[in-house]
Design a protein around this motif. Sequence first.
Motif, short mmCIF file in Angstrom:
data_model
loop_
_atom_site.label_atom_id
_atom_site.label_comp_id
_atom_site.label_asym_id
_atom_site.label_seq_id
_atom_site.Cartn_x
_atom_site.Cartn_y
_atom_site.Cartn_z
N SER A 224 0.83 -1.21 0.00
CA SER A 224 0.00 0.00 0.00
C SER A 224 0.86 1.26 0.00
O SER A 224 0.51 2.26 -0.64
CB SER A 224 -0.94 0.00 1.21
N GLN A 225 2.01 1.22 0.69
CA GLN A 225 2.90 2.38 0.70
C GLN A 225 3.61 2.54 -0.65
O GLN A 225 3.94 3.65 -1.05
CB GLN A 225 3.90 2.26 1.84
N VAL A 226 3.86 1.43 -1.34
CA VAL A 226 4.38 1.51 -2.71
C VAL A 226 3.36 2.21 -3.59
O VAL A 226 3.69 3.14 -4.34
CB VAL A 226 4.69 0.10 -3.26
N LYS A 239 13.29 -1.42 -12.20
CA LYS A 239 13.32 -0.80 -13.52
C LYS A 239 14.76 -0.63 -14.00
O LYS A 239 15.06 -0.88 -15.18
CB LYS A 239 12.62 0.57 -13.48
N GLY A 240 15.67 -0.24 -13.09
CA GLY A 240 17.06 -0.07 -13.47
C GLY A 240 17.70 -1.37 -13.90
O GLY A 240 18.45 -1.43 -14.89
N ALA A 241 17.41 -2.45 -13.18
CA ALA A 241 18.00 -3.75 -13.50
C ALA A 241 17.43 -4.31 -14.80
O ALA A 241 18.17 -4.81 -15.66
CB ALA A 241 17.75 -4.73 -12.36
N MET A 242 16.12 -4.22 -14.98
CA MET A 242 15.49 -4.77 -16.18
C MET A 242 15.93 -4.02 -17.44
O MET A 242 15.93 -4.58 -18.53
CB MET A 242 13.97 -4.74 -16.03
N VAL A 337 1.71 -11.90 -2.87
CA VAL A 337 1.83 -12.65 -4.12
C VAL A 337 0.89 -12.00 -5.12
O VAL A 337 -0.31 -11.87 -4.85
CB VAL A 337 1.47 -14.13 -3.92
N ILE A 338 1.41 -11.59 -6.29
CA ILE A 338 0.56 -10.97 -7.31
C ILE A 338 0.82 -11.64 -8.65
O ILE A 338 1.88 -12.23 -8.87
CB ILE A 338 0.78 -9.44 -7.41
N THR A 339 -0.13 -11.54 -9.55
CA THR A 339 0.02 -12.16 -10.87
C THR A 339 1.00 -11.36 -11.73
O THR A 339 1.31 -10.20 -11.44
CB THR A 339 -1.33 -12.21 -11.60
N SER A 340 1.46 -11.98 -12.81
CA SER A 340 2.35 -11.28 -13.74
C SER A 340 1.68 -10.03 -14.30
O SER A 340 2.32 -8.98 -14.46
CB SER A 340 2.76 -12.21 -14.89
N LEU A 346 1.41 -2.65 -11.79
CA LEU A 346 2.08 -1.92 -10.71
C LEU A 346 3.26 -1.12 -11.26
O LEU A 346 3.47 0.04 -10.86
CB LEU A 346 2.57 -2.90 -9.64
N ILE A 347 4.02 -1.71 -12.16
CA ILE A 347 5.14 -0.99 -12.78
C ILE A 347 4.65 0.25 -13.51
O ILE A 347 5.23 1.34 -13.42
CB ILE A 347 5.93 -1.92 -13.73
N ASP A 348 3.54 0.12 -14.25
CA ASP A 348 2.96 1.28 -14.95
C ASP A 348 2.51 2.34 -13.96
O ASP A 348 2.68 3.55 -14.19
CB ASP A 348 1.77 0.83 -15.80
#
Length: 394
Positions: A224-226, A239-242, A337-340, A346-348
């Motif tokens: 939730s804080q994310v 994001k930096g690693a990918m 645990v979240i789906t792909s 979440l990234i968006d």
Amino acid sequence: IFYSRRSERLTRRTVERLYGKGPDNAVTLSASRIESFARCPFSFFVKYGLKPAENRDFDVDSRSIGDIFHYCFMRTVKELSANGMPGEAPDDSLWLKVSEEDVRGAVGMYIDEYAETYREGVFGYSGYGLYMKERLKEVIFTNVWIMVMQVRRGAVRGIYFEKEFRRGMRHAFPPVVLTLENGRSVCLEGKIDRIDIIDAEDDAAHNYVRIVDYKTGGDKFSLSQVEDGVMLQLMIYLKGAMGGIKNARPAGVFYFPAHEHMVDITDKPDITADELDNAFMKESGLDGIINGSHGVIKGMDSSLDVGEDSLVVPVKRGRDKDGRETYGASRSGRGRVITSEDFDRLIDEIDGILNHAASEITDGSVDADPKVSGNFDACRFCGYKSICGIGITG
């Protein structure tokens, strides 16, 4: 009666002079800095714009302990990777061959070396410093050994330690570049404690990326804080690693609780060494969000049986009423645990939060606007709340 906390915005030239970097003076921020701005623009401005000097006593403080912990921990685990990872060189990898005695010896050696010169030998100037140095040997050994056991339970093909994503040809990972609606761009840079490449048995076409950040304090991960934009570092690191790994997909982002671990064996006089190891692993599992793909989870803990909580990640393996395998959140209460598909969403969502924060920085915002999310309050440990005027109405 005319007081207001709203401040005049900085000019573009001032923003570039305060936060610019390189010959082009481009606004460049670390992951921790943009997270700091998202938590409170005024605190960010004072800390990273005005940069007030901090008085520090010549003594062993929490920062000293964190510095020596991080250095010796990272030095030891890098040494374990010298002959390759289990997935690359199963016959030679020290991760599979090293003993507890070997790890304990390496940790003691690195601590003695580092403490001798750190801050002019501050660990040797008092009884407390000498005591903490010896205590840290045991604490760091326990954490390294827990990490060894975690790696042995999974299908970790590769590990990168303290990799930087930033501008410059010598860096394997490029910066995260935010192109803003106001026509400007911001570079996000940083150093990632650990990047794992996980093999997913049901998807050999992708490299699954796991981010692990070592936390010596009491930080707890909160999805939730994310989503509220006050806990951004792990997602920026992802994001930096990918950005520097081909065919990358997210496996998960985690805190590793790198502090003193204790287990109660008062009522277990006959506990075996393996049972004790498992008890320590259960107490110190990774804390974060994990891609719920079955192949990814098995790549992180291939020893997980039906009905068990993983000792590595916050997952429980079970079966549904039709006998099909399921993976859900563990009883530990750590992580999600979240789906792909949800991970991609979440990234968006984080992209939007980062772009908004970067736009506000480049537009010169310095407002005292601290965020609150769940049990997080930006003012709680802020060193500048005596000058921001939060306690004044207006």
